[in-house]
Design a protein around this motif. Structure first.
Motif, mmCIF file in Angstrom:
data_model
loop_
_atom_site.group_PDB
_atom_site.id
_atom_site.type_symbol
_atom_site.label_atom_id
_atom_site.label_comp_id
_atom_site.label_asym_id
_atom_site.label_seq_id
_atom_site.Cartn_x
_atom_site.Cartn_y
_atom_site.Cartn_z
ATOM 1 N N UNK B 195 0.824 -1.196 0.000
ATOM 2 C CA UNK B 195 0.000 0.000 0.000
ATOM 3 C C UNK B 195 0.870 1.262 0.000
ATOM 4 N N UNK B 199 1.006 4.477 -2.656
ATOM 5 C CA UNK B 199 0.882 5.889 -2.274
ATOM 6 C C UNK B 199 2.055 6.690 -2.868
ATOM 7 N N UNK B 234 -5.274 -7.755 0.527
ATOM 8 C CA UNK B 234 -5.252 -6.591 -0.363
ATOM 9 C C UNK B 234 -6.575 -6.473 -1.109
ATOM 10 N N UNK B 237 -9.317 -5.251 1.204
ATOM 11 C CA UNK B 237 -9.169 -3.811 1.450
ATOM 12 C C UNK B 237 -9.643 -3.016 0.235
ATOM 13 N N UNK B 242 -10.516 1.032 -0.116
ATOM 14 C CA UNK B 242 -9.204 1.646 0.074
ATOM 15 C C UNK B 242 -8.511 1.799 -1.287
ATOM 16 N N UNK B 243 -8.511 3.016 -1.812
ATOM 17 C CA UNK B 243 -8.035 3.263 -3.181
ATOM 18 C C UNK B 243 -6.581 2.838 -3.381
ATOM 19 N N UNK B 244 -5.797 2.866 -2.320
ATOM 20 C CA UNK B 244 -4.368 2.567 -2.466
ATOM 21 C C UNK B 244 -4.078 1.054 -2.491
ATOM 22 N N UNK B 245 -5.119 0.262 -2.444
ATOM 23 C CA UNK B 245 -4.914 -1.190 -2.566
ATOM 24 C C UNK B 245 -5.712 -1.745 -3.745
#
Lengths: 307, 324
Positions: B195, B199, B234, B237, B242-245
């Protein structure tokens, strides 16, 4: 909240240096500073000190007891060093930090605690893997730690159970488990042993800039389920402020309401929700993001606040 | 009585990512490949359809590799001496896309050069119309030195550049941005680091529809269960929003399985291990299918027979079973 000050810790390079130089003044200053900031006991974590522990701990006891009256907590695996230090104590009832359910330690350490009339921190772990679920931790306390105290007639009221804080960076899924372990542990025995944790462990391996916030939010959560004792940094003013807010139920500011709200919801076994926070306020937004990682709802990353 | 299946309601979905560009989009590929877009855990048909099938890549090299199993060298034969021919053979074997992994040195042991890397990439693009991924040899400095000119030379083809890691991602991200390419980021079987890397890549400026993640996995018998749960976490999530996963996951099954003893060694093994080639293909196939069940969107393989078998398994997984 009974705070055992954590700042005399071998991980600090200044402490390492002061040990090497036998710098009494350094230890006296850091001891006084912590007590003045609200520490009610002081942890002395000098590592195993296999070579010089039996000389170093008594020396440090003498140095620190010259300037403060609070209980000292001997945080080492070196039992001989602990005993040497205990002999030198002249003031408050000291603490041994720690035993665990490891058969060898559980055999020996409580006997020393009894002999010198100390309090005793006992970790909910045995020899194998660190237990992670709330149930496993509680079971170790009930099936191994407390029975051993009864067996040797050590007062359960002098027992301090430490159900082990694990870091959000790598062991995130177990952060909520500790909350539940603390909730349950208070009711497993009458009279209840004390329960204490090493708060700062929750932010181990987290970049320094983010550590205080994670510690503070987790502290609010743990106080929600009734935590009344912890090894922590009394010099962290914001942390001490969170403790004060929750103890005094201070609702005077938006921030204090936010922290109180976290503590209350966790205490009531309800979910902390986004509507408890003003997300236009960057400080509250950061707190909300921290709640989400600590409750394992959003995966932790070092840059979680920037997401 | 009709059975009411309990359904999860997810707020998020996996990012859809397009690899390769056709002439209409400024490239030369005969077709682009779309991955991701899932709105459920893998193949939970009664919750939602799987919008894009998992795709299969075959790995080829710029030079005939001296560290690959003879089983692989034999099956690809002469093609291993010519990346263009190897690309063509891999397309004929049924791959959806190709991975060109660049070597650290040429067969004589001289360091690889940007000129040679560009030449190999061009040959692959000419030999096959499939979308392309290009990986460096895995040493940060050499990767950057080889991949930047390759990215420039392949401008507009929407290739995947790899591999970004936390210590080395800026150069690849910058060249991907400048040339309209994608990147794949890899973290060592760790949800937090996966993650974090996403980012960092996004903060460096690359939009998330041009990012893939390689969660790193182990082969069957070598940590696959750990890799499986990392991928599962992942994906969960991602579905929770969760956009970052939410990047599609790419796993390098060929790389992982062909280094296991079971695949590598033909002689002096217990007789019960059976036929060497069959065992090696099975190892690659089973590892691949397992990771597809864990949510892999792109699976990189080495043996053409493994590809056929994994393809057949996907055909079965992708269609909803008749519930009676």
């Amino acid at each position: 909240m009974y705070i055992i000050g954590e700042n005399i810790h071998i991980i600090s390079s200044k402490v390492k240096e002061a040990i090497k130089e036998k710098d009494a003044k350094f230890f006296q200053e850091i001891a006084v500073k912590q007590v003045e900031a609200g520490a009610q006991a002081l942890d002395l974590n000098l590592g195993p000190r296999k070579k010089d522990g039996e000389e170093l701990f008594p020396w440090l006891v003498g140095v620190v007891e010259e300037v403060v009256d609070v209980p000292l907590s001997f945080d080492t695996t070196n039992l001989a060093a602990i005993e040497a230090g205990l002999k030198k104590i002249t003031k408050a009832q000291p603490i041994i930090n720690s035993t665990s359910a490891d058969p060898e330690r559980l055999e020996k350490v409580p006997l020393v605690a009894k002999k010198y009339n100390t309090k005793l921190i006992a970790l909910t772990m045995g020899t194998g893997m660190i237990p992670v679920t709330a149930d496993e931790r509680v079971n170790i306390a009930v099936e191994q730690l407390i029975p051993r105290m009864l067996e040797i007639d050590f007062p359960v009221t002098d027992l301090i159970i430490d159900p082990l804080v694990l870091t959000v960076s790598g062991c995130q899924e177990y952060c909520p488990e500790l909350i539940e372990a603390i909730r349950t542990l208070q009711y497993v025995w009458d009279p209840s042993p004390h329960i204490s944790v090493g708060l700062s462990n929750v932010s181990n391996a987290v970049p320094n800039a983010n550590r205080p916030l994670i510690n503070q939010v987790y502290c609010a959560m743990l106080m929600g389920v009734g935590l009344k004792m912890m090894i922590a940094d009394p010099l962290d003013k914001e942390l001490m402020e969170v403790v004060r807010i929750i103890e005094e139920r201070d609702e005077s500011t938006a921030l204090s309401k936010a922290y109180l709200g976290i503590s209350d919801k966790i205490g009531e076994m309800e979910e902390v929700t986004t509507d408890q926070f003003d997300l236009d306020d960057p400080e509250q937004k950061a707190i909300w993001k921290t709640v989400q990682i600590l409750m394992n709802q959003v995966i932790y990353a070092d840059s979680y606040l920037e997401q | 009585m009709a059975l009411e299946l309990p359904k999860d309601k997810w707020s998020g979905s996996v990012q859809e990512v397009v690899i390769g560009a056709t002439a209409a989009d400024g490239g030369t590929r005969t077709a682009a490949v779309t991955v991701g877009g899932e709105t459920t855990m893998p193949f939970v048909h009664f919750e939602a359809e799987t919008p894009n099938r998992p795709v299969l890549a075959l790995e080829i090299k710029d030079f005939r590799p001296n560290d690959w199993s003879t089983l692989l060298l034999d099956v690809w034969g002469e093609a291993t001496n010519d990346p263009g021919a190897w690309a063509k053979a891999a397309e004929e074997a049924g791959a959806d896309l190709l991975l060109l992994s660049l070597s650290l040195t040429d067969p004589e042991g001289n360091p690889n050069t940007p000129e040679a890397a560009v030449k190999a990439a061009k040959a692959v693009l000419e030999g096959s119309g499939l979308p392309l991924m290009v990986y460096g040899p895995g040493q940060a400095e050499v990767d950057n030195e080889l991949l930047v000119p390759v990215a420039n030379a392949c401008q507009g083809e929407r290739i995947v550049l790899g591999i970004c890691e936390d210590k080395n991602y800026r150069t690849l991200v910058a060249t991907a941005m400048a040339n309209g390419h994608l990147v794949v980021g890899r973290a060592p079987m760790d949800v937090n680091l996966s993650k974090q890397l996403n980012i960092l890549i996004k903060d460096a400026g690359l939009p998330l529809d041009r990012v893939l993640m390689d969660p790193t996995t182990g082969a069957l018998g070598y940590g696959i269960e750990y890799g499986f749960s990392v991928m599962e976490r992942l994906r969960l999530a991602a579905l929770r929003g969760d956009a970052m996963t939410q990047s599609p996951m790419s796993v390098n099954v060929g790389f992982e399985t062909w280094k296991t003893k079971e695949s590598k060694v033909g002689d002096d093994v217990p007789e019960t291990w059976g036929d060497w080639e069959e065992r090696a293909i099975s190892w690659e196939t089973i590892t691949a299918i397992t990771l597809i069940e864990a949510g892999a969107d792109i699976v990189i393989l080495r043996h053409p027979e493994s590809l056929k078998r994994v393809r057949a398994a996907i055909d079965n997984l992708i269609t909803a079973p008749e519930l009676s």
